[in-house]
Write a protein that holds these residues in place. Structure first.
Motif: not given
Length: 382
Positions: A272-279
């Motif tokens: 799972l991505p840590e910072r969703a789409k911002r990253a």
């Protein structure tokens, strides 16, 4: 059972409802039998799954290995076509035709249109070529076509290759703006140690942070010896995907209907991505050289703050020398940098259409224009 995506795991982040755009990577060991022939019956069940996902509204692109293995058999090359770079390139050129034909025929049996894309590392590292690949993928998927993608092994060398399709799938996911990447593998996911060597190895269902402890669980080998990846390459792919705000999962492809099985049971390892789409856009904000700027009026500045693309009508001035795909800043009326993104036009053409309405662009430029000076998908607010 014939896969109909009767979803049991509604919380699966790669289900059609949660993941409008999905990249599915298929490894050589799944697609090619030990004798070098395509496992067509198994592949037919996977294509049925893709058709069901498609019918449920999901857009699916495939990253398919197998060209070298198939070509090596046809050319009777030793070591599966990997004895030398020249052998691998010749095998890839020969096998890619058979690979593409198999995918095209099986997808057509479900009234789905296939498209082929062959990429090298430079195609996704060079910003202008990345934009072209991204635009092509987006258009194909929006047309409900199923892209079948592979590394262009017939021309790639050690200096310009991904080396495995796990990392290619993650990069394709970024370029396509996909929410999920599924690596169908000869193992069902990540274990705390190699389960073939350690009977006490435990299965890992979720990974929220990829660190040294996670990498310590992996080794670099493949169970089949046919492909070029291993668990380490899959973890590297997960890092690439997660940094782009994309969820990545590893699941076994040994079963028939491998895609629907994962969607229904959720059995696999999900990163799972840590910072969703911002990253996904973080690299634009801090790591690339800026070669120019476009200043905008107050109305355009307000639109950018709402996540809109930069249209020519809202631009007031172009500065610097840049080409399409270069990183440029967007300046507000006071000269302060508001955003940073990838230019959709060269500086000269951008200057010609500053302040112009969209319906005037073709007449001014003499060619079919792109809708935006900087598309919102390739821009980050500062």
């Amino acid at each position: 059972m014939v896969a109909g995506l009767s979803v049991v795991r509604n919380d699966n982040p790669l289900s059609p409802a949660a993941c409008p755009r999905l990249i599915v990577k298929v490894g050589s060991a799944l697609l090619v039998a030990p004798d070098g022939t395509i496992r067509r019956d198994w592949l037919a069940t996977l294509v049925a799954d893709i058709a069901a996902a498609h019918a449920a509204g999901q857009q699916v692109a495939i990253v398919s290995s197998g060209a070298i293995a198939l070509g090596a058999r046809r050319l009777k090359l030793p070591k599966g076509g990997r004895a030398s770079l020249e052998d691998a390139q010749a095998a890839a050129a020969t096998g890619q035709i058979a690979l593409s034909q198999a995918w095209s025929d099986l997808l057509a049996s479900h009234d789905l249109v296939a498209a082929q894309m062959l990429l090298t590392l430079d195609d996704l590292e060079d910003r202008r070529r990345y934009l072209n690949a991204s635009a092509t993928l987006d258009r194909l998927l929006s047309l409900r076509v199923v892209p079948v993608i592979n590394e262009n092994d017939s021309v790639a060398t050690a200096e310009i290759r991904f080396g495995d399709n796990d990392r290619l799938a993650a990069r394709v996911g970024q370029a396509a703006g996909a929410q999920g990447v599924l690596l169908l593998s000869d193992i069902d996911g990540l274990y705390t140690a190699n389960p073939q060597r350690d009977p006490e190895a435990r299965f890992v269902e979720r990974v929220e942070r990829i660190d040294a402890a996670i990498f310590a669980m992996a080794d670099g080998g493949t169970a089949s010896g046919m492909g070029s990846g291993g668990m380490i390459s899959k973890l590297q792919a997960a890092q690439i995907a997660n940094s782009a705000g994309t969820t990545l999962a590893i699941a076994s492809g040994h079963h028939d209907h491998a895609l629907s099985r994962f969607i229904e049971t959720g059995h696999g390892t999900v990163f799972l991505p840590e910072r969703a789409k911002r990253a996904r856009k973080a690299w634009l904000a801090g790591r690339l050289r800026v070669t120019g700027s476009i200043q905008v009026d107050a109305g355009a500045a307000a639109a950018l703050a709402k996540g809109k693309s930069l249209l020519p009508a809202g631009a007031t001035e172009v500065s610097g020398i840049f080409q399409r795909g270069d990183v440029i800043d967007v300046l507000g009326p006071d000269g302060r940098a508001l955003a940073r993104g990838l230019a959709e036009y060269d500086a000269a053409d951008a200057a010609r259409i500053v302040g112009q309405r969209s319906d005037r662009l073709a007449a001014i430029l003499g060619y079919a224009p792109r809708a935006a000076l900087i598309h919102c998908d390739h821009m980050v607010l500062l």
